[in-house]
Design a protein around this motif. Structure first.
Motif, mmCIF file in Angstrom:
data_model
loop_
_atom_site.group_PDB
_atom_site.id
_atom_site.type_symbol
_atom_site.label_atom_id
_atom_site.label_comp_id
_atom_site.label_asym_id
_atom_site.label_seq_id
_atom_site.Cartn_x
_atom_site.Cartn_y
_atom_site.Cartn_z
ATOM 1 N N LEU A 158 0.883 -1.485 0.121
ATOM 2 C CA LEU A 158 0.002 -0.062 0.086
ATOM 3 C C LEU A 158 0.739 1.261 -0.015
ATOM 4 N N LEU A 159 2.056 1.187 0.672
ATOM 5 C CA LEU A 159 2.886 2.397 0.642
ATOM 6 C C LEU A 159 4.306 2.188 -0.099
ATOM 7 N N SER A 160 5.125 3.008 -0.266
ATOM 8 C CA SER A 160 6.398 2.870 -0.787
ATOM 9 C C SER A 160 7.143 3.878 0.253
ATOM 10 N N SER A 161 8.462 3.673 0.262
ATOM 11 C CA SER A 161 9.150 4.608 1.101
ATOM 12 C C SER A 161 10.546 4.916 0.634
ATOM 13 N N GLU A 162 11.166 6.005 0.754
ATOM 14 C CA GLU A 162 12.463 6.618 0.478
ATOM 15 C C GLU A 162 13.066 7.064 1.525
ATOM 16 N N ARG A 163 14.371 6.816 1.669
ATOM 17 C CA ARG A 163 15.143 7.533 2.936
ATOM 18 C C ARG A 163 15.581 8.560 2.291
ATOM 19 N N ARG A 164 15.588 9.631 2.961
ATOM 20 C CA ARG A 164 16.410 11.222 2.374
ATOM 21 C C ARG A 164 16.950 11.763 3.615
ATOM 22 N N GLY A 165 18.474 11.388 3.998
ATOM 23 C CA GLY A 165 18.841 11.724 4.992
ATOM 24 C C GLY A 165 18.543 11.058 6.186
ATOM 25 N N PRO A 182 -0.088 4.069 -6.227
ATOM 26 C CA PRO A 182 -1.262 4.361 -6.928
ATOM 27 C C PRO A 182 -1.908 3.222 -7.571
ATOM 28 N N ALA A 183 -1.213 2.161 -7.742
ATOM 29 C CA ALA A 183 -1.833 0.819 -8.330
ATOM 30 C C ALA A 183 -2.632 0.212 -7.190
ATOM 31 N N ALA A 184 -2.211 0.470 -5.867
ATOM 32 C CA ALA A 184 -3.100 -0.313 -4.750
ATOM 33 C C ALA A 184 -4.123 0.527 -4.506
ATOM 34 N N LEU A 185 -4.219 1.910 -4.495
ATOM 35 C CA LEU A 185 -5.336 2.468 -4.428
ATOM 36 C C LEU A 185 -6.398 2.150 -5.448
#
Length: 120
Positions: free
Chosen positions: A88-95, A104-107
């Motif tokens: 349902l979610l994706s994540s990205e580490r920034r610092g 979007p595909a999940a929604l």
């Protein structure tokens, strides 16, 4: 039987998980895949986190902006992990911060599943 987190929301060929519920009964695999999404959203804290990310300006939210849901930070991290595992979610580490986006595909898949099938 595959573990629920091993069942992707999208089939390998890129199709949505499942047809509208009113179109035909779900297969066992479709029901497993669908249950993963709804099980992840079945917790009020997860639903609030998912909603916070989905409604956040710009379509993504830093964990620092959404963690005020009445539970500890480690618990927030646990719930966000469950939402990621469900696709349902994706994540990205920034610092030092992690930013989350709704997939979007999940929604779209959840919306399509709950849509009335078109009359022919």
């Amino acid at each position: 039987m595959p573990r629920t987190r091993d069942l992707p929301l999208l089939k390998p060929e890129g199709d949505w998980c499942c047809p509208p519920l009113t179109e035909r009964p779900l297969t066992a695999e479709e029901a497993e895949r669908t249950a993963v999404m709804f099980k992840a959203l079945g917790d009020p804290v997860r639903l609030r986190l998912f909603s916070a990310v989905a409604s956040h300006q710009g379509g993504e939210a830093c964990v620092c902006d959404i963690s005020d849901v009445g539970v500890s930070q480690p618990t927030v991290s646990h719930h966000l992990k469950k939402l990621r595992e469900a696709g349902l979610l994706s994540s990205e580490r920034r610092g030092t911060w992690v930013y989350y986006r709704v997939e979007p595909a999940a929604l779209a898949a959840m919306g399509a599943l709950l849509t009335q099938a078109a009359a022919t």
